[in-house]
Write a protein that holds these residues in place. Structure first.
Motif, mmCIF file in Angstrom:
data_model
loop_
_atom_site.group_PDB
_atom_site.id
_atom_site.type_symbol
_atom_site.label_atom_id
_atom_site.label_comp_id
_atom_site.label_asym_id
_atom_site.label_seq_id
_atom_site.Cartn_x
_atom_site.Cartn_y
_atom_site.Cartn_z
ATOM 1 N N ILE A 50 0.819 -1.214 0.000
ATOM 2 C CA ILE A 50 0.000 0.000 0.000
ATOM 3 C C ILE A 50 0.851 1.263 0.000
ATOM 4 C CG2 ILE A 50 -1.741 1.313 1.288
ATOM 5 C CD1 ILE A 50 -2.700 -1.470 2.400
ATOM 6 N N CYS A 51 1.895 1.290 0.791
ATOM 7 C CA CYS A 51 2.704 2.510 0.940
ATOM 8 C C CYS A 51 3.946 2.513 0.057
ATOM 9 C CB CYS A 51 3.088 2.710 2.404
ATOM 10 S SG CYS A 51 1.680 2.932 3.512
ATOM 11 N N LEU A 52 4.827 1.533 0.263
ATOM 12 C CA LEU A 52 6.103 1.550 -0.448
ATOM 13 C C LEU A 52 5.949 1.428 -1.960
ATOM 14 C CD1 LEU A 52 8.287 -0.614 1.967
ATOM 15 C CD2 LEU A 52 8.385 1.868 1.628
ATOM 16 N N PHE A 58 1.375 8.009 -3.744
ATOM 17 C CA PHE A 58 0.327 7.274 -3.032
ATOM 18 C C PHE A 58 -1.023 7.353 -3.753
ATOM 19 C CE2 PHE A 58 3.148 8.966 0.418
ATOM 20 C CZ PHE A 58 3.874 7.810 0.586
ATOM 21 N N ALA A 59 -1.004 7.718 -5.028
ATOM 22 C CA ALA A 59 -2.249 7.857 -5.788
ATOM 23 C C ALA A 59 -2.993 6.528 -5.906
ATOM 24 C CB ALA A 59 -1.960 8.433 -7.177
ATOM 25 N N ARG A 60 -2.278 5.414 -5.927
ATOM 26 C CA ARG A 60 -2.910 4.095 -6.044
ATOM 27 C C ARG A 60 -3.015 3.374 -4.704
ATOM 28 N NH1 ARG A 60 0.087 0.714 -8.230
ATOM 29 N NH2 ARG A 60 2.014 1.860 -8.273
ATOM 30 N N ALA A 61 -2.687 4.051 -3.621
ATOM 31 C CA ALA A 61 -2.675 3.405 -2.304
ATOM 32 C C ALA A 61 -4.057 2.904 -1.883
ATOM 33 C CB ALA A 61 -2.104 4.348 -1.253
ATOM 34 N N ALA A 62 -5.098 3.687 -2.109
ATOM 35 C CA ALA A 62 -6.450 3.263 -1.710
ATOM 36 C C ALA A 62 -6.873 2.005 -2.461
ATOM 37 C CB ALA A 62 -7.452 4.390 -1.931
ATOM 38 N N SER A 63 -6.568 1.936 -3.745
ATOM 39 C CA SER A 63 -6.937 0.723 -4.486
ATOM 40 C C SER A 63 -6.076 -0.461 -4.045
ATOM 41 C CB SER A 63 -6.858 0.944 -6.001
ATOM 42 O OG SER A 63 -5.559 1.271 -6.398
ATOM 43 N N GLU A 95 -2.418 11.865 -0.220
ATOM 44 C CA GLU A 95 -1.685 11.722 -1.480
ATOM 45 C C GLU A 95 -0.529 12.710 -1.557
ATOM 46 O OE1 GLU A 95 -3.789 11.299 -5.161
ATOM 47 O OE2 GLU A 95 -5.289 9.991 -4.228
ATOM 48 N N GLY A 96 0.635 12.172 -1.958
ATOM 49 C CA GLY A 96 1.832 12.973 -2.114
ATOM 50 C C GLY A 96 2.507 13.355 -0.807
ATOM 51 N N LEU A 97 1.932 12.958 0.343
ATOM 52 C CA LEU A 97 2.486 13.377 1.628
ATOM 53 C C LEU A 97 2.770 12.222 2.587
ATOM 54 C CD1 LEU A 97 3.300 15.659 3.570
ATOM 55 C CD2 LEU A 97 0.902 15.749 4.284
ATOM 56 N N GLU A 98 1.762 11.370 2.844
ATOM 57 C CA GLU A 98 1.970 10.323 3.845
ATOM 58 C C GLU A 98 1.121 9.105 3.594
ATOM 59 O OE1 GLU A 98 -0.107 9.106 6.527
ATOM 60 O OE2 GLU A 98 -1.713 10.550 6.532
ATOM 61 N N CYS A 99 1.602 8.003 4.152
ATOM 62 C CA CYS A 99 0.884 6.731 4.119
ATOM 63 C C CYS A 99 1.198 6.014 5.424
ATOM 64 C CB CYS A 99 1.332 5.899 2.919
ATOM 65 S SG CYS A 99 0.436 4.340 2.723
ATOM 66 N N THR A 100 0.153 5.568 6.129
ATOM 67 C CA THR A 100 0.322 4.920 7.420
ATOM 68 C C THR A 100 -0.551 3.677 7.495
ATOM 69 O OG1 THR A 100 0.771 7.027 8.501
ATOM 70 C CG2 THR A 100 0.066 5.225 9.921
ATOM 71 N N GLN A 117 13.889 -3.564 7.675
ATOM 72 C CA GLN A 117 14.380 -4.364 6.552
ATOM 73 C C GLN A 117 13.535 -4.162 5.299
ATOM 74 O OE1 GLN A 117 14.455 -8.252 8.366
ATOM 75 N NE2 GLN A 117 16.520 -7.963 9.176
ATOM 76 N N SER A 118 12.235 -4.047 5.471
ATOM 77 C CA SER A 118 11.337 -3.834 4.335
ATOM 78 C C SER A 118 11.647 -2.514 3.639
ATOM 79 C CB SER A 118 9.890 -3.846 4.824
ATOM 80 O OG SER A 118 9.017 -3.541 3.785
ATOM 81 N N VAL A 119 11.804 -1.456 4.420
ATOM 82 C CA VAL A 119 12.137 -0.151 3.837
ATOM 83 C C VAL A 119 13.507 -0.218 3.174
ATOM 84 C CG1 VAL A 119 12.586 2.287 4.318
ATOM 85 C CG2 VAL A 119 10.662 1.117 5.433
ATOM 86 N N ALA A 120 14.472 -0.851 3.816
ATOM 87 C CA ALA A 120 15.830 -0.955 3.260
ATOM 88 C C ALA A 120 15.809 -1.672 1.906
ATOM 89 C CB ALA A 120 16.748 -1.674 4.234
#
Length: 161
Positions: A50-52, A58-63, A95-100, A117-120
């Motif tokens: 969803i985030c990374l 993050f335009a497609r994060a909701a879908s 969108e364009g700012l944050e995802c949690t 590790q996931s972010v790395a």
């Protein structure tokens, strides 16, 4: 440890307040996750998908959240928030700012390490030693945090200039 500029800290504090409030809805539920070593915990998988994978916009994060059962979102001004049916997973997006991603408190002590590790892997960098930290994803710098107060909150916030 990387210190955050005052502007970033104000945004970060606001974001953590929203994430903590979302985590508070889980307060009376206990859903311990005991993931197998071969598969990441659901929250980490959700954060990756969803985030990374939808950063930096993050335009497609909701879908993408639909694959985790989060199909309806409520508006929070410029942001939106939704939960899966049993409220075991929450998603906040600006969108364009944050995802949690938020979940109830988990007993798994390796969650922060899995998150780092996931972010790395996505940033093609060495894992950070602690949170919060900065990393570049898709050419943009983000601040990452795993907050375990009142639930689990995996936060990705675009860093200010």
């Amino acid at each position: 440890m990387t210190y955050l500029p005052q502007k970033d800290m104000k945004s970060f504090s606001l974001l953590l307040a929203v994430a903590t409030l979302a985590g508070c809805t889980f307060g009376n539920r206990s859903a311990a996750v005991d993931p197998s070593p071969s598969s990441p915990p659901q929250a980490i998988s959700a954060f990756e998908e969803i985030c990374l994978k939808t950063a930096p916009t993050f335009a497609r994060a909701a879908s993408a959240a639909g694959a985790f059962g989060v199909t309806e979102f409520m508006s929070l001004g410029p942001a939106k928030m939704g939960f899966n049916r049993n409220q075991s997973l929450g998603v906040q997006i600006a969108e364009g700012l944050e995802c949690t991603i938020t979940t109830p408190t988990q007993s798994d002590k390796s969650l922060t390490t899995n998150f780092l590790q996931s972010v790395a892997r996505t940033a093609n960098a060495s894992p950070a030693a602690n949170v919060p930290f900065r990393a570049d994803i898709a050419g943009q710098t983000f601040i990452f945090q795993h907050d375990r107060s009142g639930g689990e909150a995996y936060v990705m916030l675009k860093a200010g200039k």
